[in-house]
Design a protein around this motif. Structure first.
Motif, PDB file in Angstrom:
ATOM      1  N   VAL A   1      35.277  34.772  30.743  1.00  0.00           N
ATOM      2  CA  VAL A   1      36.646  34.963  31.247  1.00  0.00           C
ATOM      3  C   VAL A   1      37.173  36.326  30.820  1.00  0.00           C
ATOM      4  CG1 VAL A   1      39.043  34.174  30.974  1.00  0.00           C
ATOM      5  CG2 VAL A   1      37.236  32.521  31.476  1.00  0.00           C
ATOM      6  N   SER A   2      36.951  36.688  29.565  1.00  0.00           N
ATOM      7  CA  SER A   2      37.412  38.000  29.072  1.00  0.00           C
ATOM      8  C   SER A   2      36.733  39.143  29.816  1.00  0.00           C
ATOM      9  CB  SER A   2      37.135  38.121  27.570  1.00  0.00           C
ATOM     10  OG  SER A   2      37.908  37.194  26.846  1.00  0.00           O
TER      11      SER A   2
ATOM     12  N   ALA B   1      38.568  41.912  32.257  1.00  0.00           N
ATOM     13  CA  ALA B   1      38.448  43.355  32.009  1.00  0.00           C
ATOM     14  C   ALA B   1      37.915  44.105  33.226  1.00  0.00           C
ATOM     15  CB  ALA B   1      37.541  43.597  30.805  1.00  0.00           C
ATOM     16  N   LYS B   2      36.936  43.526  33.921  1.00  0.00           N
ATOM     17  CA  LYS B   2      36.330  44.195  35.086  1.00  0.00           C
ATOM     18  C   LYS B   2      37.234  44.175  36.312  1.00  0.00           C
ATOM     19  CE  LYS B   2      31.885  44.913  33.828  1.00  0.00           C
ATOM     20  NZ  LYS B   2      31.142  46.125  33.982  1.00  0.00           N
ATOM     21  N   SER B   3      38.086  43.161  36.420  1.00  0.00           N
ATOM     22  CA  SER B   3      38.859  42.976  37.648  1.00  0.00           C
ATOM     23  C   SER B   3      40.341  43.318  37.517  1.00  0.00           C
ATOM     24  CB  SER B   3      38.736  41.521  38.105  1.00  0.00           C
ATOM     25  OG  SER B   3      39.341  40.669  37.150  1.00  0.00           O
ATOM     26  N   GLU B   4      40.764  43.688  36.334  1.00  0.00           N
ATOM     27  CA  GLU B   4      42.173  43.966  36.071  1.00  0.00           C
ATOM     28  C   GLU B   4      43.053  42.744  36.286  1.00  0.00           C
ATOM     29  OE1 GLU B   4      43.478  47.542  38.032  1.00  0.00           O
ATOM     30  OE2 GLU B   4      41.792  48.709  37.262  1.00  0.00           O
ATOM     31  N   LEU B   5      42.470  41.558  36.119  1.00  0.00           N
ATOM     32  CA  LEU B   5      43.237  40.318  36.135  1.00  0.00           C
ATOM     33  C   LEU B   5      43.611  39.960  34.703  1.00  0.00           C
ATOM     34  CD1 LEU B   5      41.015  38.121  38.502  1.00  0.00           C
ATOM     35  CD2 LEU B   5      43.186  39.190  39.089  1.00  0.00           C
ATOM     36  N   THR B   6      44.618  39.104  34.557  1.00  0.00           N
ATOM     37  CA  THR B   6      44.897  38.582  33.223  1.00  0.00           C
ATOM     38  C   THR B   6      43.814  37.566  32.884  1.00  0.00           C
ATOM     39  OG1 THR B   6      46.218  36.710  33.996  1.00  0.00           O
ATOM     40  CG2 THR B   6      47.398  38.804  33.615  1.00  0.00           C
ATOM     41  N   LYS B   7      43.697  37.239  31.605  1.00  0.00           N
ATOM     42  CA  LYS B   7      42.700  36.236  31.214  1.00  0.00           C
ATOM     43  C   LYS B   7      43.010  34.893  31.874  1.00  0.00           C
ATOM     44  CE  LYS B   7      41.147  38.184  26.871  1.00  0.00           C
ATOM     45  NZ  LYS B   7      41.017  37.990  25.422  1.00  0.00           N
ATOM     46  N   ALA B   8      44.286  34.556  32.014  1.00  0.00           N
ATOM     47  CA  ALA B   8      44.669  33.295  32.654  1.00  0.00           C
ATOM     48  C   ALA B   8      44.252  33.287  34.124  1.00  0.00           C
ATOM     49  CB  ALA B   8      46.171  33.069  32.523  1.00  0.00           C
ATOM     50  N   GLN B   9      44.463  34.404  34.812  1.00  0.00           N
ATOM     51  CA  GLN B   9      44.059  34.500  36.215  1.00  0.00           C
ATOM     52  C   GLN B   9      42.541  34.437  36.351  1.00  0.00           C
ATOM     53  OE1 GLN B   9      46.034  38.243  36.935  1.00  0.00           O
ATOM     54  NE2 GLN B   9      47.614  37.271  38.217  1.00  0.00           N
ATOM     55  N   ALA B  10      41.840  35.118  35.465  1.00  0.00           N
ATOM     56  CA  ALA B  10      40.379  35.090  35.501  1.00  0.00           C
ATOM     57  C   ALA B  10      39.860  33.681  35.242  1.00  0.00           C
ATOM     58  CB  ALA B  10      39.811  36.067  34.474  1.00  0.00           C
ATOM     59  N   GLU B  11      40.463  32.969  34.302  1.00  0.00           N
ATOM     60  CA  GLU B  11      40.043  31.597  34.029  1.00  0.00           C
ATOM     61  C   GLU B  11      40.333  30.687  35.218  1.00  0.00           C
ATOM     62  OE1 GLU B  11      40.054  28.217  30.568  1.00  0.00           O
ATOM     63  OE2 GLU B  11      41.542  29.822  30.421  1.00  0.00           O
ATOM     64  N   ASP B  12      41.484  30.874  35.865  1.00  0.00           N
ATOM     65  CA  ASP B  12      41.805  30.099  37.074  1.00  0.00           C
ATOM     66  C   ASP B  12      40.771  30.349  38.163  1.00  0.00           C
ATOM     67  OD1 ASP B  12      44.056  29.022  35.866  1.00  0.00           O
ATOM     68  OD2 ASP B  12      45.478  30.373  36.881  1.00  0.00           O
ATOM     69  N   ALA B  13      40.381  31.608  38.341  1.00  0.00           N
ATOM     70  CA  ALA B  13      39.386  31.954  39.361  1.00  0.00           C
ATOM     71  C   ALA B  13      38.034  31.337  39.026  1.00  0.00           C
ATOM     72  CB  ALA B  13      39.266  33.473  39.489  1.00  0.00           C
ATOM     73  N   LEU B  14      37.629  31.398  37.767  1.00  0.00           N
ATOM     74  CA  LEU B  14      36.359  30.816  37.350  1.00  0.00           C
ATOM     75  C   LEU B  14      36.371  29.299  37.522  1.00  0.00           C
ATOM     76  CD1 LEU B  14      33.561  31.377  36.207  1.00  0.00           C
ATOM     77  CD2 LEU B  14      34.556  31.196  33.906  1.00  0.00           C
TER      78      LEU B  14
END
Length: 93
Positions: A9-10, A14-27
């Motif tokens: 998630v981290s 970092a690669k997508s300029e999303l927040t960690k919460a947004q990245a976790e939602d996407a995953l």
């Protein structure tokens, strides 16, 4: 060494300029779509990266490792994951 979910998630954040919460939602959404698609018998293909599909396993005769006794293993389903060209190239270098 392996990458756990929070590290993944981290890295995605970092690669997508999303927040960690947004990245976790996407995953989590990716995981849900993957599971639902495979449950319906649909393959999931990420061209160049990987292909995941549900495969049928025929009934077969096995052997109990403790006793050596023959047992019948019922038909069922498994999951087949195939690496794509980008992934194969990355691990071969």
């Amino acid at each position: 060494m392996s990458l756990n979910k929070s590290e993944l998630v981290s890295a995605i954040a970092a690669k997508s300029e999303l927040t960690k919460a947004q990245a976790e939602d996407a995953l989590n959404a990716f995981q849900e779509v993957l599971v639902e698609s495979l449950a319906k018998g649909e393959a999931v293909k990420l061209t160049g990266l990987l292909s995941i599909e549900r495969v049928e396993r025929a009934a077969r005769t096995g052997r109990n490792p403790r006793t050596g006794e023959e047992i019948q293993i019922p038909a069922g389903f498994g999951v087949k994951v195939s690496a794509g060209s980008v992934l194969k190239k990355a691990v071969s270098e």
